[in-house]
Enzyme design. Sequence first.
Site, PDB file in Angstrom:
ATOM      1  N   GLU A  26       0.850  -1.189   0.000  1.00 10.90           N
ATOM      2  CA  GLU A  26       0.000   0.000   0.000  1.00 10.90           C
ATOM      3  C   GLU A  26       0.887   1.241   0.000  1.00 10.90           C
ATOM      4  OE1 GLU A  26      -3.860   1.570   2.593  1.00 10.90           O
ATOM      5  OE2 GLU A  26      -2.432   0.178   3.492  1.00 10.90           O
ATOM      6  N   CYS A  71      -5.548  -3.433   2.393  1.00  7.89           N
ATOM      7  CA  CYS A  71      -5.312  -3.443   3.829  1.00  7.89           C
ATOM      8  C   CYS A  71      -6.572  -3.719   4.660  1.00  7.89           C
ATOM      9  CB  CYS A  71      -4.650  -2.132   4.248  1.00  7.89           C
ATOM     10  SG  CYS A  71      -3.688  -2.280   5.793  1.00  7.89           S
ATOM     11  N   LYS A 126     -10.281   2.247  -2.157  1.00  9.83           N
ATOM     12  CA  LYS A 126     -10.451   1.569  -0.876  1.00  9.83           C
ATOM     13  C   LYS A 126     -11.780   1.938  -0.214  1.00  9.83           C
ATOM     14  CE  LYS A 126      -7.713   0.811   3.378  1.00  9.83           C
ATOM     15  NZ  LYS A 126      -6.451   1.218   4.028  1.00  9.83           N
TER      16      LYS A 126
END
Length: 263
Positions: free
Chosen positions: A38, A142, A110
């Site tokens: 990330e 994540c 995200k």
Amino acid sequence: MRVGFFQYAVIWRDIQANLDYIATKVRQETFDLLVLPEFFTTGYAMDTREEILPFVEDLNNSQTVQFLTRLLQETGNGFISGTIPEVDQGILYNTSILVSAAGLVASYRKIHLPDYEKRFFQPGDTAIVHQTPQATIGLTICFDCWFPQHTSLLKLQEVDVICHSSCFGGPVTPTIIPIRALENQCFYISCNRIGEEYFEGELESYRGESQIVNPDGKVIAKAADTESLTLIDIDVNEVNHPDFGSLITKDFQSEHNKYKINL
């Protein structure tokens, strides 16, 4: 299908230095899919919006996309995935990109932002997969992995391999990944970074522990807390047909499809 991850200490706030470093490490390798961490071009720690703005990229004219495209053209490799800070009409997103020798083929914003990111970024609202000649690839970032609903949306789109780019330091996330692979009977490639960064004056460490998990939930490759370029061969035919599958159902996808309302 040859897949893997490159876990390393991202160089803080230097896009080109990170891209050059990646190129030196992977140029001699052969792969169909490589997952990066990330914010692999910038580092994760940003205390104000003003600190982020010099490093955000418009996907229509992205330095990172252009560089990775050239790298894949030169090496003849398949796809690279990772996340960068994106700007679109003044709005910032934490965005996973999937790049081939043809350029950007998919991007995902995200959905599940931790509180730290909510100060700067807006969440996405769409689960994204991309069909390649070898597999259907899903993108996730994540904290997303903590929410099984998101992975289920990828499964409803018949995902074969999930790319998971991460920056985390705690012990919980690595334990979640095998569960997500198992409950969706797909491969899962999680790439976390290593190294340290300062968050509002406090030094924090990233734990690494990137991993590749098969549809049985078995970890078939895992890094420690040091730099690791790991590439292995997987058989995509194992998706939906893991060793234990015949004990439960021969058509696992149809069970997921019972929840298919809207994508």
